[in-house]
Every structure is written in C-alpha cells, then in structure tokens.
Design an enzyme around this catalytic site. Structure first.
Site, mmCIF file in Angstrom:
data_model
loop_
_atom_site.group_PDB
_atom_site.id
_atom_site.type_symbol
_atom_site.label_atom_id
_atom_site.label_comp_id
_atom_site.label_asym_id
_atom_site.label_seq_id
_atom_site.Cartn_x
_atom_site.Cartn_y
_atom_site.Cartn_z
ATOM 1 N N SER A 177 45.272 27.767 45.225
ATOM 2 C CA SER A 177 45.577 26.530 45.953
ATOM 3 C C SER A 177 45.946 25.428 44.970
ATOM 4 O O SER A 177 45.220 25.187 43.998
ATOM 5 C CB SER A 177 44.380 26.077 46.795
ATOM 6 N N SER A 178 47.036 24.723 45.261
ATOM 7 C CA SER A 178 47.382 23.551 44.460
ATOM 8 C C SER A 178 46.354 22.439 44.637
ATOM 9 O O SER A 178 46.277 21.518 43.812
ATOM 10 C CB SER A 178 48.764 23.031 44.853
ATOM 11 N N GLN A 179 45.551 22.503 45.706
ATOM 12 C CA GLN A 179 44.540 21.470 45.946
ATOM 13 C C GLN A 179 43.481 21.438 44.853
ATOM 14 O O GLN A 179 42.848 20.402 44.651
ATOM 15 C CB GLN A 179 43.885 21.682 47.314
ATOM 16 N N ARG A 225 45.308 11.713 50.761
ATOM 17 C CA ARG A 225 45.457 11.261 49.373
ATOM 18 C C ARG A 225 45.324 9.737 49.287
ATOM 19 O O ARG A 225 44.691 9.200 48.374
ATOM 20 C CB ARG A 225 46.810 11.723 48.812
ATOM 21 N N GLY A 228 40.842 21.741 53.886
ATOM 22 C CA GLY A 228 40.963 22.018 52.463
ATOM 23 C C GLY A 228 41.017 20.750 51.635
ATOM 24 O O GLY A 228 40.439 20.687 50.545
ATOM 25 N N ARG A 274 48.250 25.930 62.765
ATOM 26 C CA ARG A 274 49.607 26.463 62.566
ATOM 27 C C ARG A 274 49.860 27.696 63.430
ATOM 28 O O ARG A 274 50.996 27.967 63.829
ATOM 29 C CB ARG A 274 49.845 26.807 61.099
ATOM 30 N N GLU A 329 53.076 25.999 54.332
ATOM 31 C CA GLU A 329 52.593 25.531 55.630
ATOM 32 C C GLU A 329 53.664 25.647 56.713
ATOM 33 O O GLU A 329 53.383 25.434 57.889
ATOM 34 C CB GLU A 329 52.086 24.102 55.524
ATOM 35 N N LYS A 358 49.299 14.223 57.249
ATOM 36 C CA LYS A 358 47.908 14.474 56.871
ATOM 37 C C LYS A 358 47.752 14.444 55.365
ATOM 38 O O LYS A 358 46.822 13.838 54.825
ATOM 39 C CB LYS A 358 47.454 15.838 57.395
#
Length: 418
Positions: free
Chosen positions: A164-166, A29, A93, A379, A307, A24
């Site tokens: 979040s790294s996002q 990306r 996200g 998850r 995750e 995903k």
C-alpha cells in the site's frame, strides 16, 4: 443478512449531469495536515462519509477541534495532542495508516482498533517503520497501541510499501513535526497508487512543507505546517460508475467540477473509458463521456489507479472482447480481497473471470440476474450497479456500505437514470 438493492436496468441511453461530493483521499490528508498546523484551517467542500467522519473523530479524540463552519466547511483548530485514547478506524485504510504516525506525537497510550476485516488489512510495514524511528508500538496489526511521548526523533527508514502506498503517505504527512523530518526508502516490488503519493507530496508542499522525492525515496524536512483555506476537489474515483454508465447504455454523462489539473487517480478515467470504446471531452470544468455503441476489452496495468478496478472489471464483463487487468495483486489486501470478490460475483452471474497472480482475466459471456455480494466494500456496490444497467434482476447486497466514501450513491444513481 444484509438487505438487497434491485440495481435499476437502463431502458435507454442515459443523458445526465452529475455533481459529486469531495474527494475522500484529499479530505483525510487535509484533516491530518490541519491537525498538525501552526494555525487554524478551513477545509471547504470536504467529503462527509464514514471514512472522513472516522478521521475527524480520531483527531478530535486526540485533542484537535474539528467544527462545522459556514457553507458546509470544517474549521480545524490544532492543539496539543494527548492521550490516553482509544480510536476506531472502521475499515478505513487512510485512518488506520495516517493516524498512528500522528499519535506518536501525542502524550499517552493511543489504542487502535476497527471493523473485523480491518484486522486482516496489512499494517506491519508502517508499524515497523515507526519502531525504527523510535516510537513504542505494541502489535503488528489491529488492534495495536502507540505509546506517544510527545515527540518523535524521525530520520531515515526503509520499508516494503508494495502492499500500500498509504504506508509511505502516513509517514510523510506527520514528518514535518518529527525532529529530523523523515527519509522513507522503499525496497521491494513496485509501490502501487503512485498518484496518491503525488497527492501527498503536493498537499505537503501546498502548506509550506519542504519535500523532495526520487525513485523509491521521499524526504520531508522538519518545520512548520501552514494553516489557512483548503478547497477539496470532487472525488474523481467516485465518478467511475457514472461515467461507465455512458458506455453501458450508449449515452452521455457529464461530471461537473472536474479539475483541469489534479493528482487524483480518477483522472485516468478519461483515457481508460476512451480505450474501452467511449469518447471523453473536457470543457470549462466539465468532463463528458459518451458511449460509442460497444464496449471494447482492454489490456491494462491498473497498479497506479487500482480504485478504478471494480468498475473497469464490470465494464470488461460487458465488453465485446476479452480483457486483462494487471498490476493489482495488492488489491487482495483492500477492504476485501477484491480480486477474489470480483471473480466470484461476476462468475456468479454467469461470467467468465479468472484470477491471475497479479490481476484478472475477463472473457465476456451472456450474464443473468442474481445476487451480487459486496463484502462490505463500497467499490463492489458500484460494480454491481454498473452490471445491473445491462443485466436485469441484479440484486446488490448492502447498498449502505457505499457510505464509506459516497453516502449519496443510491440517490445519485437513480437521478442519473431519470
């Protein structure tokens, strides 16, 4: 009331070979970069799940063509980004954080909204960063609106990306099309999911973008984005429950197509599962995990591989000693508050889980059957399935929510146990 799925108990050691669909994280990306490219792109073996279909749909709404191609690939043809438009991010996200910096390059007002819980997910840092870069943004969380003008000046911006790294990845992915590119500096507690940031930087470099990074700083220089063919790796994080089944049952599970080198955080499974009592061998693209007859507790920082936490927590609840999972306070802002959810649901089956400021303490106790609530979180479904291998009569709520990243989970799980 969501339907209940009777998680199948294992009647002996599993011995299975599993082929998983695409990542995903890589698929979404690749879609964003293809939408900004100078020429069409062919994305081979993309994941088709709720999150990736939402991403493809958002880009189509902005004017990008995402079409079916041979052998299940997606052909992406970039075009002028335009609004006005209304985009549905679901609970994804990557969509809610990757698309707004792209929408700033469109012309017109782009409105964003999503599932009810998505409105609780952190968005403030990336929206504030866009404002600092000269973008008109109304709102600090979903729903919000980006006023696109067709161009973004870019430049330097400082944010707190500890949630979040996002937040960082979203800014970096769109930055080649900003007039000055971007320099993102992080100030605050450590940024989680370092592997995902490495993935973003690697995928930018792979399409010809000039990138640099240092401690808590990332730079993307302005310039063209190359199209062409992109191959998506299998989703290694989705391998977690299947490989965990080898430890729970004392069996053997092989995942096909495991890359020899990867930025996916799921690659840490080979080390984590070895530390918990299994063994892992890699041979010509196949990763095989064997159970060692017992599951051991573990004290580990999962901040970079968060995750995997839900499945590792399920294994810890079945272990022969206590575990401490650290560095994951930010998971309270995921699809659900995963720390609270894991605590409530494992304890609801008779377990002993204590929530800590930055993680979980898990002391194994005999478990019993019961309903394992999943809070619309894929998850959590996987964690419940792992527990159900060893605990009879576990009823997992809302199996279809795995459609977020792995719609085939139920079928693959049943096939593994055959």
């Amino acid at each position: 009331m969501h339907p209940l799925w009777s998680a199948p108990a294992a009647d002996g050691p599993v011995d299975a070979v599993v082929a998983l669909p695409g990542s995903k994280s890589m698929t979404n990306r690749a879609l964003v970069l293809a939408a900004l490219a100078d020429e069409p792109s062919l994305i081979r073996r993309p994941l088709r799940s709720r999150d990736t279909l939402l991403m493809a749909g958002a880009l189509r709404t902005l004017g990008v063509a995402v079409d079916e191609a041979a052998e299940g690939a997606w052909r992406v043809t970039p075009d002028e980004l335009r609004g006005p438009a209304t985009l549905d991010v679901g609970l994804a996200g990557t969509v809610m954080r990757f698309v707004p910096p792209v929408a700033a390059l469109a012309t017109g007002a782009i409105a964003f909204d999503g599932d009810p819980h998505a409105r609780k997910r952190p968005m403030g840092p990336i929206l504030a960063a866009l404002r600092a870069l000269g973008v008109d943004v109304e709102g600090d969380a979903l729903p919000f609106t980006v006023g696109g003008t067709g161009a973004v000046p870019g430049g330097s911006v400082t944010i707190d990306a500890s949630g979040s790294s996002q937040f960082v990845s979203g800014l970096l992915l769109a930055a080649p099309r900003y007039a000055k590119g971007i320099e993102v500096r992080h100030e605050g507690p450590p940024v989680p999911s370092a592997a995902h940031l490495a993935m973003t930087m690697r995928m930018l470099a792979d399409v010809g973008v000039s990138v640099e990074s240092g401690p808590d700083v990332w730079r993307v220089h302005p310039g063209g984005v190359r199209g062409g063919e992109v191959d998506i790796e299998p989703d290694l994080s989705n391998a977690a429950p299947f490989l965990a089944a080898a430890l729970v049952t004392g069996g053997r599970v092989t995942v096909r197509g495991w890359p020899a080198e990867t930025t996916q955080p799921g690659d840490a499974l080979r080390h984590l599962l070895t530390d918990m009592g299994g063994s892992a061998t890699y041979d010509a693209g196949d990763l095989t995990v064997r159970g060692g007859g017992a599951i051991h507790g573990i004290d580990v920082d999962l901040g970079d591989v968060n995750e995997l936490t839900c499945v590792i927590a399920a294994l810890a609840a079945l272990a022969d000693g206590p575990s401490r999972l650290r560095g994951i306070a930010h998971m309270r802002g995921h699809e659900t508050d995963r720390l609270a959810a894991l605590t409530a649901e494992i304890n609801g089956l008779g377990g002993d889980v204590r929530e800590l400021p930055d993680g979980l303490e898990i002391r194994p106790k005999p478990l019993r059957g019961g309903v394992f609530h999943t809070y619309d979180d894929h998850r959590m479904v996987m964690a419940g399935a792992v527990l159900g291998l060893a605990v009879p009569d576990v009823e997992v709520e809302n199996l279809p929510t795995v459609g977020k990243t792995l719609p085939e989970f139920g079928e693959l799980w049943t096939e593994m146990l055959r």
